[in-house]
Design a protein around this motif. Structure first.
Motif, short mmCIF file in Angstrom:
data_model
loop_
_atom_site.label_atom_id
_atom_site.label_comp_id
_atom_site.label_asym_id
_atom_site.label_seq_id
_atom_site.Cartn_x
_atom_site.Cartn_y
_atom_site.Cartn_z
N ARG A 11 0.84 -1.21 0.00
CA ARG A 11 0.00 0.00 0.00
C ARG A 11 0.87 1.26 0.00
O ARG A 11 0.56 2.27 0.62
N ASP A 12 1.98 1.18 -0.73
CA ASP A 12 2.97 2.25 -0.82
C ASP A 12 2.65 3.13 -2.03
O ASP A 12 3.14 2.90 -3.14
N PRO A 39 -0.81 12.05 -12.97
CA PRO A 39 -1.59 12.53 -11.82
C PRO A 39 -2.95 11.86 -11.67
O PRO A 39 -3.30 11.43 -10.56
N ILE A 40 -3.70 11.71 -12.76
CA ILE A 40 -5.03 11.11 -12.65
C ILE A 40 -4.91 9.60 -12.40
O ILE A 40 -5.66 9.04 -11.61
N LEU A 45 -5.61 5.07 -8.63
CA LEU A 45 -5.07 3.92 -7.91
C LEU A 45 -5.17 4.11 -6.40
O LEU A 45 -5.47 3.15 -5.67
N ARG A 46 -4.97 5.33 -5.92
CA ARG A 46 -5.18 5.59 -4.49
C ARG A 46 -6.65 5.37 -4.12
O ARG A 46 -6.96 4.81 -3.07
N GLY A 47 -7.56 5.78 -5.00
CA GLY A 47 -8.99 5.56 -4.77
C GLY A 47 -9.32 4.09 -4.72
O GLY A 47 -10.11 3.63 -3.87
N VAL A 48 -8.72 3.31 -5.60
CA VAL A 48 -8.95 1.87 -5.62
C VAL A 48 -8.48 1.25 -4.30
O VAL A 48 -9.17 0.40 -3.73
N LEU A 49 -7.33 1.68 -3.82
CA LEU A 49 -6.84 1.16 -2.54
C LEU A 49 -7.81 1.46 -1.40
O LEU A 49 -7.90 0.69 -0.45
N ARG A 50 -8.53 2.57 -1.53
CA ARG A 50 -9.51 2.91 -0.48
C ARG A 50 -10.76 2.05 -0.56
O ARG A 50 -11.37 1.76 0.47
N ASN A 125 -9.78 16.01 -7.52
CA ASN A 125 -9.08 17.05 -6.74
C ASN A 125 -7.62 16.67 -6.49
O ASN A 125 -6.74 17.54 -6.58
N GLU A 126 -7.35 15.40 -6.18
CA GLU A 126 -5.97 14.96 -5.99
C GLU A 126 -5.17 15.11 -7.27
O GLU A 126 -4.01 15.53 -7.25
N ALA A 127 -5.77 14.76 -8.40
CA ALA A 127 -5.07 14.87 -9.69
C ALA A 127 -4.77 16.32 -10.05
O ALA A 127 -3.67 16.64 -10.51
N ILE A 128 -5.73 17.18 -9.80
CA ILE A 128 -5.52 18.62 -10.09
C ILE A 128 -4.42 19.18 -9.19
O ILE A 128 -3.53 19.90 -9.66
#
Length: 135
Positions: A11-12, A39-40, A45-50, A125-128
């Protein structure tokens, strides 16, 4: 073990992002249009981990030339068990430049689409923010 697999299993998110090419193209199992750019893709991928629960890779398949890799996984989303595969292609620098995901069954893909839809404002928002800080 492939470095991408290790990064995901640990989860790095920093290591995951470091393995992506700047011009990576991510093809989602639940969206028609691919997403272009680091960025997107990193934010997705961070969203998928969530949203994935009990995520684990169960198999790795690699071509002898080392430019293509498939990672078969299992996970749960909103109580639905799914099986999927990450298809990775690597550029000449060893970075992921194509990333396609497929999942089954349909009921789990639908649950994944709903869970990711709930994440999408945060993902955007994270990507922007990442794009702005890179400039």
């Amino acid at each position: 073990m492939h470095p991408f697999r290790k990064a995901v299993e640990d989860r790095d998110t920093v290591a995951i992002e470091a393995l992506l090419a700047d011009k990576v193209v991510f093809t989602s199992p639940v969206a028609f249009t691919p997403y272009a750019g680091k960025p997107i893709t990193a934010a997705i991928l961070r969203g998928v981990l969530r949203v994935f629960e009990d995520f684990r890779y169960i198999r790795e398949i690699a071509d002898p030339g080392g430019r293509d890799h498939a990672l078969v996984f299992e996970a749960t989303v909103a109580g639905k068990r799914l099986t999927g595969c990450d298809f990775l292609h690597f550029d000449a620098d060893g970075k992921i430049d194509e990333f396609m995901v497929m999942v089954r069954p349909l009921s789990a893909a639908t649950a994944l689409a709903e869970a990711m839809s709930d994440q999408f404002e945060r993902i955007q928002n994270e990507a922007i923010a990442a794009s702005s800080s890179a400039q």
